[in-house]
Motif scaffolding. Structure first.
Motif, PDB file in Angstrom:
ATOM      1  N   ASN A 134       0.920  10.949   8.231  1.00 20.36           N
ATOM      2  CA  ASN A 134       1.307  12.319   7.655  1.00 20.36           C
ATOM      3  C   ASN A 134       2.763  12.481   7.633  1.00 20.36           C
ATOM      4  N   VAL A 135       3.209  12.319   6.452  1.00 24.59           N
ATOM      5  CA  VAL A 135       4.634  12.061   6.255  1.00 24.59           C
ATOM      6  C   VAL A 135       5.456  13.695   6.222  1.00 24.59           C
ATOM      7  N   SER A 136       4.782  14.722   6.419  1.00 31.02           N
ATOM      8  CA  SER A 136       4.989  16.107   6.260  1.00 31.02           C
ATOM      9  C   SER A 136       5.694  16.473   5.022  1.00 31.02           C
ATOM     10  N   ASP A 137       5.206  17.818   4.710  1.00 30.55           N
ATOM     11  CA  ASP A 137       5.919  18.407   3.454  1.00 30.55           C
ATOM     12  C   ASP A 137       7.288  18.938   3.482  1.00 30.55           C
ATOM     13  N   GLU A 138       7.705  18.876   4.840  1.00 29.41           N
ATOM     14  CA  GLU A 138       9.145  19.150   4.655  1.00 29.41           C
ATOM     15  C   GLU A 138      10.196  17.944   5.589  1.00 29.41           C
ATOM     16  N   ASN A 139       9.399  16.752   5.032  1.00 30.79           N
ATOM     17  CA  ASN A 139      10.419  15.542   5.414  1.00 30.79           C
ATOM     18  C   ASN A 139      11.643  15.605   4.549  1.00 30.79           C
ATOM     19  N   THR A 140      12.622  15.490   5.230  1.00 27.59           N
ATOM     20  CA  THR A 140      14.014  15.331   4.334  1.00 27.59           C
ATOM     21  C   THR A 140      14.365  14.064   4.099  1.00 27.59           C
ATOM     22  N   ASP A 141      13.745  13.083   4.625  1.00 30.70           N
ATOM     23  CA  ASP A 141      14.179  11.793   4.388  1.00 30.70           C
ATOM     24  C   ASP A 141      12.810  10.713   3.932  1.00 30.70           C
TER      25      ASP A 141
ATOM     26  N   PRO B  88       5.714  16.739  -4.811  1.00 30.67           N
ATOM     27  CA  PRO B  88       7.013  16.537  -5.369  1.00 30.67           C
ATOM     28  C   PRO B  88       8.211  17.216  -4.639  1.00 30.67           C
ATOM     29  N   PRO B  89       9.294  16.763  -4.700  1.00 32.70           N
ATOM     30  CA  PRO B  89       9.967  15.678  -5.391  1.00 32.70           C
ATOM     31  C   PRO B  89       9.934  14.366  -4.585  1.00 32.70           C
ATOM     32  N   ALA B  90       9.112  14.650  -3.355  1.00 35.51           N
ATOM     33  CA  ALA B  90       9.140  13.398  -2.515  1.00 35.51           C
ATOM     34  C   ALA B  90       8.206  12.095  -2.975  1.00 35.51           C
ATOM     35  N   LEU B  91       7.334  12.513  -3.623  1.00 33.89           N
ATOM     36  CA  LEU B  91       6.329  11.443  -4.241  1.00 33.89           C
ATOM     37  C   LEU B  91       7.108  10.623  -5.099  1.00 33.89           C
ATOM     38  N   ALA B  92       8.145  10.831  -5.899  1.00 30.95           N
ATOM     39  CA  ALA B  92       8.553   9.924  -6.759  1.00 30.95           C
ATOM     40  C   ALA B  92       9.463   8.976  -5.797  1.00 30.95           C
ATOM     41  N   VAL B  93       9.911   9.326  -4.701  1.00 27.31           N
ATOM     42  CA  VAL B  93      10.911   8.881  -3.682  1.00 27.31           C
ATOM     43  C   VAL B  93       9.933   7.589  -3.148  1.00 27.31           C
ATOM     44  N   TYR B  94       8.922   8.171  -2.862  1.00 32.74           N
ATOM     45  CA  TYR B  94       7.929   7.194  -2.369  1.00 32.74           C
ATOM     46  C   TYR B  94       7.470   6.178  -3.041  1.00 32.74           C
ATOM     47  N   GLU B  95       7.164   6.596  -4.324  1.00 25.96           N
ATOM     48  CA  GLU B  95       6.805   5.639  -5.502  1.00 25.96           C
ATOM     49  C   GLU B  95       7.904   4.515  -5.684  1.00 25.96           C
ATOM     50  N   LYS B  96       9.100   4.977  -5.766  1.00 26.29           N
ATOM     51  CA  LYS B  96      10.148   4.024  -6.164  1.00 26.29           C
ATOM     52  C   LYS B  96      10.466   3.235  -4.861  1.00 26.29           C
TER      53      LYS B  96
ATOM     54  N   ALA C  91       7.546   0.510  -4.221  1.00 26.16           N
ATOM     55  CA  ALA C  91       7.101  -0.121  -5.574  1.00 26.16           C
ATOM     56  C   ALA C  91       7.148  -1.875  -5.446  1.00 26.16           C
ATOM     57  N   ALA C  92       8.251  -1.976  -5.103  1.00 24.45           N
ATOM     58  CA  ALA C  92       8.504  -3.480  -4.919  1.00 24.45           C
ATOM     59  C   ALA C  92       7.292  -4.308  -3.944  1.00 24.45           C
ATOM     60  N   ASP C  93       7.132  -3.805  -2.889  1.00 22.45           N
ATOM     61  CA  ASP C  93       6.111  -4.428  -2.156  1.00 22.45           C
ATOM     62  C   ASP C  93       4.810  -3.952  -2.194  1.00 22.45           C
ATOM     63  N   TYR C  94       4.578  -2.831  -2.966  1.00 18.67           N
ATOM     64  CA  TYR C  94       3.347  -2.381  -3.025  1.00 18.67           C
ATOM     65  C   TYR C  94       3.106  -1.789  -4.310  1.00 18.67           C
ATOM     66  N   PRO C  95       2.433  -3.020  -5.215  1.00 13.86           N
ATOM     67  CA  PRO C  95       2.518  -2.676  -6.682  1.00 13.86           C
ATOM     68  C   PRO C  95       1.493  -1.897  -7.209  1.00 13.86           C
ATOM     69  N   TYR C  96       0.289  -1.705  -6.075  1.00 13.71           N
ATOM     70  CA  TYR C  96      -0.881  -0.590  -6.380  1.00 13.71           C
ATOM     71  C   TYR C  96      -0.851   0.628  -5.642  1.00 13.71           C
ATOM     72  N   HIS C  97      -0.960   1.686  -6.556  1.00 17.11           N
ATOM     73  CA  HIS C  97      -1.059   2.824  -5.440  1.00 17.11           C
ATOM     74  C   HIS C  97      -1.939   3.898  -6.325  1.00 17.11           C
ATOM     75  N   ALA C  98      -2.426   4.897  -5.695  1.00 19.68           N
ATOM     76  CA  ALA C  98      -3.141   6.015  -6.155  1.00 19.68           C
ATOM     77  C   ALA C  98      -2.615   7.315  -5.409  1.00 19.68           C
ATOM     78  N   VAL C  99      -2.536   8.197  -6.111  1.00 19.33           N
ATOM     79  CA  VAL C  99      -2.205   9.802  -5.380  1.00 19.33           C
ATOM     80  C   VAL C  99      -2.853  10.602  -6.250  1.00 19.33           C
ATOM     81  N   LEU C 100      -3.777  11.386  -5.255  1.00 21.90           N
ATOM     82  CA  LEU C 100      -4.657  12.506  -5.655  1.00 21.90           C
ATOM     83  C   LEU C 100      -4.226  13.698  -4.845  1.00 21.90           C
ATOM     84  N   GLY C 101      -3.848  14.660  -5.637  1.00 24.93           N
ATOM     85  CA  GLY C 101      -3.510  16.119  -4.843  1.00 24.93           C
ATOM     86  C   GLY C 101      -2.402  15.494  -4.005  1.00 24.93           C
ATOM     87  N   THR C 102      -2.555  16.035  -2.655  1.00 25.49           N
ATOM     88  CA  THR C 102      -1.320  15.440  -1.581  1.00 25.49           C
ATOM     89  C   THR C 102      -1.657  14.541  -0.772  1.00 25.49           C
TER      90      THR C 102
END
Length: 301
Positions: free
Chosen positions: A92-99, A122-130, A133-144
């Motif tokens: 659980n990465v926390s929706d208040e995670n600053t890093d 969002p906007p942390a989702l885009a950071v996790y995806e980026k 991405a290199a090591d985990y080419p497959y991902h799925a996100v639904l809701g939170t």
């Protein structure tokens, strides 16, 4: 007095399911902290030595034996990786995670096959995806909730684990099929409702209802192999999670206390499996979350 306390402690350990949940869910509250009764045994042992009470020392053999039977196996060392193992990380990465970038790097540093995250917003989702991405080419996100994988993911769909009474948008479960080198496995990612401890005891009705719905999803899953990764807001001993623990195996080695991160007292971040074995679980170093990540080794059959 000390001997009586020793017998009472043994009774609570051995017959915790007999403690009623009708008022304040006291039974579940006891089960959340059940392993900590080991500290009570240590305290009673010290008092018995100070008082030189042979009767109390003999009586303490009973709770010590019960505690060892219930939890001693968790203290055994990891047997080591095998050829059919998957490494999975739950956080659980926390929706208040600053890093979020640092969190993603820390999780991928464990080199897992699968990474399950909760409270991905969002906007942390885009950071996790980026970052992943290199090591985990497959991902799925639904809701939170989200799942990142080294192996192809198919059949992604939401899990309906929303309790009655929640009217707002609430999507905290997903199911996907991971095409591992050892065959397909259904991977469920879930975040059950929070519980609260107050003057009235443990408030967990929504968590318990959501656990029941998740248990039904496990029972209905057509694939034989199922891996559940989630912040379940409950320990494996908590009867509120019985719809899951009655259908799936829990970790055989490791305590991996994950919450709260500053002073962990319980593992509420779980890895469970059906037709597979959760051989070992451990915590990873703290991130920007109030939970510690857990990494588990799952042996496929």
């Amino acid at each position: 007095m000390l001997a009586g306390c020793a017998v009472l402690t043994a009774g609570l350990l051995a017959f915790h399911r007999a403690v009623p949940n009708s008022v304040g869910r006291v039974g579940s509250l006891l089960e959340v902290f059940l392993p900590w009764l080991g500290l009570v045994i240590v305290l009673l042992f010290g008092l018995a030595l100070l008082r030189r009470s042979a009767v109390a020392l003999v009586a303490l053999l009973l709770p010590a034996a019960v505690w060892t039977y219930l939890f001693g196996g968790l203290l055994l060392p990891d047997a080591g990786a095998g050829p059919r193992d998957l490494v999975v990380v739950q956080h659980n990465v926390s929706d208040e995670n600053t890093d979020p970038a640092g969190t993603a790097r820390a999780l991928s540093g464990a080199r897992p096959d699968l990474i399950a995250l909760q409270e991905v917003v969002p906007p942390a989702l885009a950071v996790y995806e980026k970052t992943l991405a290199a090591d985990y080419p497959y991902h799925a996100v639904l809701g939170t909730v989200g799942l990142w994988s080294k192996h192809p993911l198919t059949g992604v769909r939401p899990l309906d684990i929303k309790p009655r009474g929640i009217t707002e948008s609430w999507n905290r479960g997903l199911r996907a099929v991971a095409g591992t080198p050892h065959g397909e496995a259904a991977v469920l990612v879930a975040h059950l409702p929070s519980v609260r401890v107050g003057a009235g005891g443990l408030a967990s009705s929504r968590r318990d209802e959501s656990a029941g719905l998740l248990g039904e999803a496990v029972a209905a899953e057509p694939l034989e192999t199922v891996i559940l990764l989630g912040d379940l807001n409950g320990t494996a001993d908590d009867r509120g999670l019985a719809p899951l623990t009655s259908r799936m195996g829990v970790a055989e080695r490791g305590f991996a206390l994950s919450f709260p991160a500053a002073l962990p007292v319980a593992r509420i971040d779980q890895v469970m499996a059906r037709s597979a074995t959760v051989a070992h679980i451990r915590t990873l170093p703290a991130t920007g979350s109030d939970h510690l990540p857990v990494a588990a080794r799952v042996t496929l059959r």
